[in-house]
Design an enzyme around this catalytic site. Structure first.
Site, short mmCIF file in Angstrom:
data_model
loop_
_atom_site.label_atom_id
_atom_site.label_comp_id
_atom_site.label_asym_id
_atom_site.label_seq_id
_atom_site.Cartn_x
_atom_site.Cartn_y
_atom_site.Cartn_z
N LYS A 76 6.10 -2.52 -7.70
CA LYS A 76 5.73 -1.27 -7.04
C LYS A 76 6.81 -0.21 -7.21
O LYS A 76 6.49 0.97 -7.36
CB LYS A 76 5.43 -1.51 -5.56
CG LYS A 76 4.12 -2.24 -5.41
CD LYS A 76 3.63 -2.33 -4.01
CE LYS A 76 2.27 -3.03 -4.07
NZ LYS A 76 1.76 -3.41 -2.80
N LYS A 116 -3.57 -8.13 -10.95
CA LYS A 116 -4.28 -8.42 -9.69
C LYS A 116 -5.16 -7.23 -9.28
O LYS A 116 -4.81 -6.08 -9.53
CB LYS A 116 -3.23 -8.66 -8.61
CG LYS A 116 -3.77 -9.16 -7.31
CD LYS A 116 -2.71 -9.13 -6.24
CE LYS A 116 -2.47 -7.72 -5.72
NZ LYS A 116 -1.84 -7.65 -4.41
N LYS A 145 -5.72 -2.96 -3.82
CA LYS A 145 -6.47 -1.83 -3.25
C LYS A 145 -5.83 -0.48 -3.51
O LYS A 145 -6.51 0.54 -3.44
CB LYS A 145 -6.70 -2.07 -1.76
CG LYS A 145 -5.46 -2.01 -0.90
CD LYS A 145 -5.84 -2.20 0.54
CE LYS A 145 -5.33 -3.52 1.09
NZ LYS A 145 -3.87 -3.73 0.94
N1 AQP Z 1 -6.56 -9.65 -5.72
C1 AQP Z 1 -6.36 -10.49 -4.72
N2 AQP Z 1 -6.78 -11.76 -4.82
C2 AQP Z 1 -6.62 -12.64 -3.80
N3 AQP Z 1 -6.03 -12.31 -2.64
C3 AQP Z 1 -5.61 -11.04 -2.49
N4 AQP Z 1 -5.02 -10.39 -1.48
C4 AQP Z 1 -4.80 -9.11 -1.83
N5 AQP Z 1 -5.23 -8.89 -3.08
C5 AQP Z 1 -5.75 -10.08 -3.51
C6 AQP Z 1 -4.68 -11.01 -0.21
O1 AQP Z 1 -5.19 -10.18 0.83
C7 AQP Z 1 -4.30 -10.26 1.96
C8 AQP Z 1 -3.92 -8.90 2.42
O2 AQP Z 1 -3.12 -8.30 1.45
P1 AQP Z 1 -2.42 -6.93 1.74
O3 AQP Z 1 -3.42 -5.90 1.86
O4 AQP Z 1 -1.56 -7.05 2.93
O5 AQP Z 1 -1.42 -6.68 0.58
P2 AQP Z 1 -1.45 -6.98 -0.93
O6 AQP Z 1 -1.36 -8.44 -1.15
O7 AQP Z 1 -0.35 -6.18 -1.57
O8 AQP Z 1 -2.85 -6.45 -1.33
P3 AQP Z 1 -3.26 -5.27 -2.24
O9 AQP Z 1 -4.73 -5.10 -2.07
O10 AQP Z 1 -2.76 -5.48 -3.63
O11 AQP Z 1 -2.57 -4.02 -1.60
P4 AQP Z 1 -1.66 -2.95 -2.30
O12 AQP Z 1 -2.43 -2.44 -3.48
O13 AQP Z 1 -1.42 -1.92 -1.26
O14 AQP Z 1 -0.41 -3.66 -2.66
C9 AQP Z 1 -3.10 -11.07 1.50
O15 AQP Z 1 -3.25 -12.39 1.96
C10 AQP Z 1 -3.19 -11.04 0.01
O16 AQP Z 1 -2.59 -12.16 -0.59
#
Ligand code: AQP
Length: 341
Positions: A112, A197, A200
């Site tokens: 990031k 991955k 969001k």
């Molecule tokens: N692509 C994914 N596949 C499986 N699990 C996922 N999680 C997120 N993306 C995937 C799981 O969702 C939970 C919440 O995650 P988060 O929103 O706290 O943060 P993150 O893991 O950083 O998710 P994002 O969507 O990728 O957010 P951004 O883009 O803001 O960094 C966690 O249990 C995560 O593992």
């Protein structure tokens, strides 16, 4: 009873990755089998450039989606992180236990921070320290287990290390947690870039299925998913990442096995069609319940108010113990002050 804690950060609209990798397991299993605590970790939503009004909106929407996905406030605790001061209180204490080298090794930070620099933006200090806040989230509740997708496993590992180190130096205070990962779809990949991955806050909209995408939008995104140069449907994460991602999504949505699903699909087109329909069906009840909950915002607010009260009562004793153990002088209570005068 096992205590389970997990959270979701409101940095964007929740995705199919969030649902299959985390939320679904929370609703289907964890809340029934454990003393489960779930929150929208809005403080984590400020670790990258953010718009205050959007953060508030996404926090409310995230909480509503947790309930729509099946979290039942009668069975588990649902709240917003910033409503419970204990997270920030404990985070600072844990910053005094963690090292900067540990923070700089975190994969998410490296990815990031690099992305922010490419965009020409500055990297917030909180992006570096956010895994410590996440450790505080987990340790404040004495969580035994942290159900997460694969991308968060390293952060849970850090929480373990900090708990062990604190306990050794200052006396037993924290439960040492462990991550639990889903059997399939632990890492749902971006449909347009299947080696990354599905996140969001990524830029690639067409590669991300959002939980509130209309059925036709879901179908379009899945049908346009990038596949691989071969023709046969083969489950091979290294060699065929696009097809493998679709097989994993289909398996997660239907309860099947990705390898067996590869055997019964003769073409990429057929696999995409089945996957699209399976995703539409999985999202249908979540979207319907979300619509109902949006019509009753008072209910969601009441769940969050009550959830924060419960969460505060759970976290405060552990955080107070950590303050005393590390050497902070407890404040003098009012009656004692009066008596001393
Ligand atoms: N692509 C994914 N596949 C499986 N699990 C996922 N999680 C997120 N993306 C995937 C799981 O969702 C939970 C919440 O995650 P988060 O929103 O706290 O943060 P993150 O893991 O950083 O998710 P994002 O969507 O990728 O957010 P951004 O883009 O803001 O960094 C966690 O249990 C995560 O593992």
């Amino acid at each position: 009873m096992t205590r389970v804690f997990s959270g979701i950060k409101p940095t964007g609209h929740l995705t199919l990755g969030n649902y299959l990798g985390a939320m679904r397991q929370w609703a289907a299993v964890d809340q029934h089998q454990a003393d489960a605590v779930f929150c929208i970790v809005d403080l984590h939503g400020m670790t990258v450039d953010h718009d205050p009004a959007r953060l508030r909106r996404l926090t409310r929407q995230g909480a509503t989606l947790l309930l729509a996905a099946g979290l039942d406030p009668e069975l588990c605790t649902v709240f917003v992180q910033s409503h419970v001061d204990e997270h920030a209180r404990l985070s600072y204490v844990l910053e005094c236990v963690a090292t900067d080298g540990e923070m700089r090794r975190m994969f998410q930070y490296k990815e990031k921070a690099a992305r922010e620099r490419v965009r020409g933006g500055s990297v917030r200090l909180s992006l570096l320290t956010y895994p410590v806040l996440m450790a505080a989230d987990i340790l404040a509740y004495g969580a035994d287990e942290v159900p997460v997708g694969d991308d968060q496993a390293q952060h849970v590992e850090l929480a373990r290390d900090l708990a062990v180190r604190f306990n050794q130096r200052y006396g037993h205070t924290f439960v040492v947690p462990k991550a639990t990962l889903p059997r399939v779809a632990a890492r749902v990949m971006n449909l347009q870039e299947p080696t990354s991955k599905m996140g969001k806050s990524d830029d690639s909209g067409p590669g991300i299925v959002y939980l509130l995408d209309e059925p036709d939008v879901v179908r379009k995104k899945v049908m346009r998913a990038v596949t691989d140069s071969g023709r046969e449907v083969v489950y091979d994460r290294e060699g065929r990442p696009g097809v493998t991602n679709l097989l994993e999504i289909l398996a997660a949505c239907t309860g099947g096995n990705p390898e067996s699903l590869a055997d019964v699909h003769q073409s990429y087109g057929a696999l995409k069609k089945d996957t699209a329909e399976a995703v539409v069906e999985v999202l249908r009840p979540v979207q319907a319940r979300h619509k109902e909950l949006c019509a009753d915002p008072g209910y969601v607010e009441e769940v969050l108010r009550h959830g924060a009260e419960k969460a505060r009562a759970m976290a405060r004793p552990t955080v107070d113990t950590a303050y005393r153990a590390i050497g902070l002088l407890p404040p003098v209570a009012e009656p004692a002050l009066n008596a001393a005068r």
